[in-house]
Design a protein around this motif. Structure first.
Motif, PDB file in Angstrom:
ATOM      1  N   LEU A  35      42.463  25.978  36.715  1.00 34.60           N
ATOM      2  CA  LEU A  35      42.322  24.960  35.688  1.00 34.60           C
ATOM      3  C   LEU A  35      42.342  25.578  34.296  1.00 34.60           C
ATOM      4  CD1 LEU A  35      41.916  21.942  35.207  1.00 34.60           C
ATOM      5  CD2 LEU A  35      39.450  22.345  35.281  1.00 34.60           C
ATOM      6  N   LEU A  73      43.401  20.979  41.230  1.00 27.86           N
ATOM      7  CA  LEU A  73      42.935  19.739  41.864  1.00 27.86           C
ATOM      8  C   LEU A  73      42.878  19.880  43.379  1.00 27.86           C
ATOM      9  CD1 LEU A  73      44.771  17.042  39.715  1.00 27.86           C
ATOM     10  CD2 LEU A  73      42.320  17.535  39.782  1.00 27.86           C
ATOM     11  N   TYR A  74      43.897  20.509  43.964  1.00 23.19           N
ATOM     12  CA  TYR A  74      43.920  20.718  45.412  1.00 23.19           C
ATOM     13  C   TYR A  74      42.765  21.627  45.851  1.00 23.19           C
ATOM     14  CZ  TYR A  74      45.270  22.401  49.986  1.00 23.19           C
ATOM     15  OH  TYR A  74      45.253  22.757  51.309  1.00 23.19           O
TER      16      TYR A  74
END
Length: 175
Positions: A35, A73-74
């Protein structure tokens, strides 16, 4: 107490939960590098001045940023699923470990079959109180469960219960 819905459903008459452990909150830090780097690339692509000569580099950086944010996100979702769907439960009769959400894997071991308990903690694990627990038994064992919160206290309760079962078995066979 940790999520014990699977273990509670598996209890038989006279069996009760003595201890439960869950995955440590540190698993939620796994997506942060993806991120952070993805956000840095997104910021870089936005701040680039688009001219007819350098449209492609900004677009490539933007695509790379999008991919890294999707990976974050995964990884974040898989970390949440592991945290929410892993159970390690000690009852007065057995050890129960359950993994998975859609595809479930559950391993149960009778207390009389437990031969040993392995605890593995890194330096950071010692500081933040997390580690891996592996229960070894006759004929196999429970796979290591990584990232357990407060593994030392769970191991102490398990060691105590195993010694009570062994002492009880020795006492009952000696009569």
């Amino acid at each position: 107490m940790a999520n014990t819905s699977y273990a509670k459903a598996q209890l038989v008459g006279g069996e009760n939960i003595m201890a439960a452990a869950r995955i440590h909150w540190i698993v939620f830090l796994r997506p942060l590098p993806y991120l952070a780097f993805g956000s840095l690339l997104a910021w870089a692509s936005i701040s680039m001045k688009a001219t007819p000569d350098n449209v492609a580099p900004g677009a490539l950086i933007s695509i790379a940023a999008s991919i890294l944010i999707l990976v974050a996100l995964y990884v974040g979702l898989s970390s949440f699923i592991a945290w929410a769907c892993t159970e390690l439960v000690l009852t007065n009769r057995r050890v129960i470990a359950k993994f998975g959400f859609i595809r479930r894997k559950a391993v149960e071991m009778d207390m009389r079959r437990v031969e040993g308990i392995n605890l593995d903690q890194s330096i950071l694990g010692r500081i933040l109180d997390y580690g891996s627990i592996e229960v070894r038994g006759t004929g196999g064992g429970i796979s290591p469960i990584p990232g357990i919160a407060s593994p030392g206290s769970f191991k102490r309760v398990l060691d105590q219960r195993v010694s009570e079962v062994v002492d009880g078995a020795v006492m009952s066979t000696g009569d």
